[in-house]
Design a protein around this motif. Sequence first.
Motif, PDB file in Angstrom:
ATOM      1  N   HIS A 154       9.723 -11.241 -12.502  1.00 47.41           N
ATOM      2  CA  HIS A 154       8.613 -12.397 -12.439  1.00 47.41           C
ATOM      3  C   HIS A 154       9.371 -13.587 -12.788  1.00 47.41           C
ATOM      4  N   ARG A 158       6.774 -19.129  -5.894  1.00 46.36           N
ATOM      5  CA  ARG A 158       5.428 -18.776  -5.045  1.00 46.36           C
ATOM      6  C   ARG A 158       5.251 -19.757  -4.143  1.00 46.36           C
ATOM      7  N   ASP A 159       4.935 -19.268  -3.019  1.00 48.99           N
ATOM      8  CA  ASP A 159       4.370 -20.135  -1.829  1.00 48.99           C
ATOM      9  C   ASP A 159       2.984 -19.535  -1.408  1.00 48.99           C
ATOM     10  N   ARG A 160       2.632 -20.064  -0.143  1.00 51.28           N
ATOM     11  CA  ARG A 160       1.029 -19.822   0.392  1.00 51.28           C
ATOM     12  C   ARG A 160       1.085 -18.400   0.780  1.00 51.28           C
ATOM     13  N   TYR A 161       2.241 -17.541   1.025  1.00 56.84           N
ATOM     14  CA  TYR A 161       2.471 -16.363   1.560  1.00 56.84           C
ATOM     15  C   TYR A 161       2.527 -15.381   0.414  1.00 56.84           C
ATOM     16  N   THR A 162       2.859 -15.802  -0.819  1.00 59.59           N
ATOM     17  CA  THR A 162       3.388 -14.976  -1.938  1.00 59.59           C
ATOM     18  C   THR A 162       2.017 -14.132  -2.294  1.00 59.59           C
ATOM     19  N   THR A 163       2.038 -12.714  -2.263  1.00 57.58           N
ATOM     20  CA  THR A 163       1.212 -11.923  -2.793  1.00 57.58           C
ATOM     21  C   THR A 163       1.701 -11.097  -3.889  1.00 57.58           C
ATOM     22  N   PRO A 165       2.897  -9.639  -7.347  1.00 57.25           N
ATOM     23  CA  PRO A 165       2.212  -9.825  -8.568  1.00 57.25           C
ATOM     24  C   PRO A 165       3.569  -9.873  -9.458  1.00 57.25           C
ATOM     25  N   PRO A 166       3.641 -10.365 -10.700  1.00 54.19           N
ATOM     26  CA  PRO A 166       4.850 -10.437 -11.452  1.00 54.19           C
ATOM     27  C   PRO A 166       4.638  -8.976 -12.070  1.00 54.19           C
TER      28      PRO A 166
END
Length: 287
Positions: A154, A158-163, A165-166
């Motif tokens: 964790h 994180r960017d717009r393509y990060t899905t 979860p921690p």
Amino acid sequence: MAVVLGPNRYGKAETRVVRVTRDGEVHHIKDCNVGVSLSGDMREVHLSGDNSAVLPTDSQKNTVYAFAREHGIGQIEDFALLLAAHFVESQPTIHHARVEVEEYSWERRGPHSFARSGAEVRTCVVHHDRDGTSTVVSGLRDLVLLNTTGSEFHGFVRDRYTTLPPATDRVLATAVDARWRYASPDSRHFGKSYEEARRCLVEAFTGTHSLSLQQTLYAMGGHVLTTCPEICEVRLALPNKHHFLVDLTPFGLDNDNEVYHAADRPYGLIEGTVLDDRAPAAGPAWD
């Protein structure tokens, strides 16, 4: 523009040799895969097809078999050193030899019966030069390790393509590819060092509460170096064998870190080097 010949080498790849030592009723087995690469005064064979400097690769294969008979196969590093020195010292046109050996492990099931023990492979690469200098890199691959807890991930970017979860409690699994370089090759060390280095890799993996596989890699390499002073550098490649929790809610079931899907690809690949900062230069050792 001028066209010139660059670095080159040639040899015999993947000579499989099985050496059985018969000690009365009790037999011993060494199962190896040997690769030989030679380089030196090979200009004319490339430019004009003059083969007078070339030791045939078939001769290299036969040498492996003959040496297995005449000298046996003890520690694979010693066998590789013997072969590499022979090729350089017996052929004036050969200036450098690289010998790679893989050893496949068998477990005893009787005086002369054996069972292949998993996918793990012991490895070594030896380089020998005409000036008598030798370097040895030993290692292993496909040592599969897994922790069912004690691993987190964790706080990452994180960017717009990060899905992703921690995770504060995840399965951590890998198939270790480890290589280690000796500060000064000494045949007295090879067998003991292999056992100690392997033990250290397993201990550090299982004993590290991991916040990332990178952290675990550093702990594994560091444990080898502090335990085995004859080793000066460790290189590790650790594929992250992802285990994803299965969503069981469509079936009215919860899943409290119990049921996983083991994905084989794609996977994260974590690579790194841990070394003694006083280590001598590696030269061609890792090639």
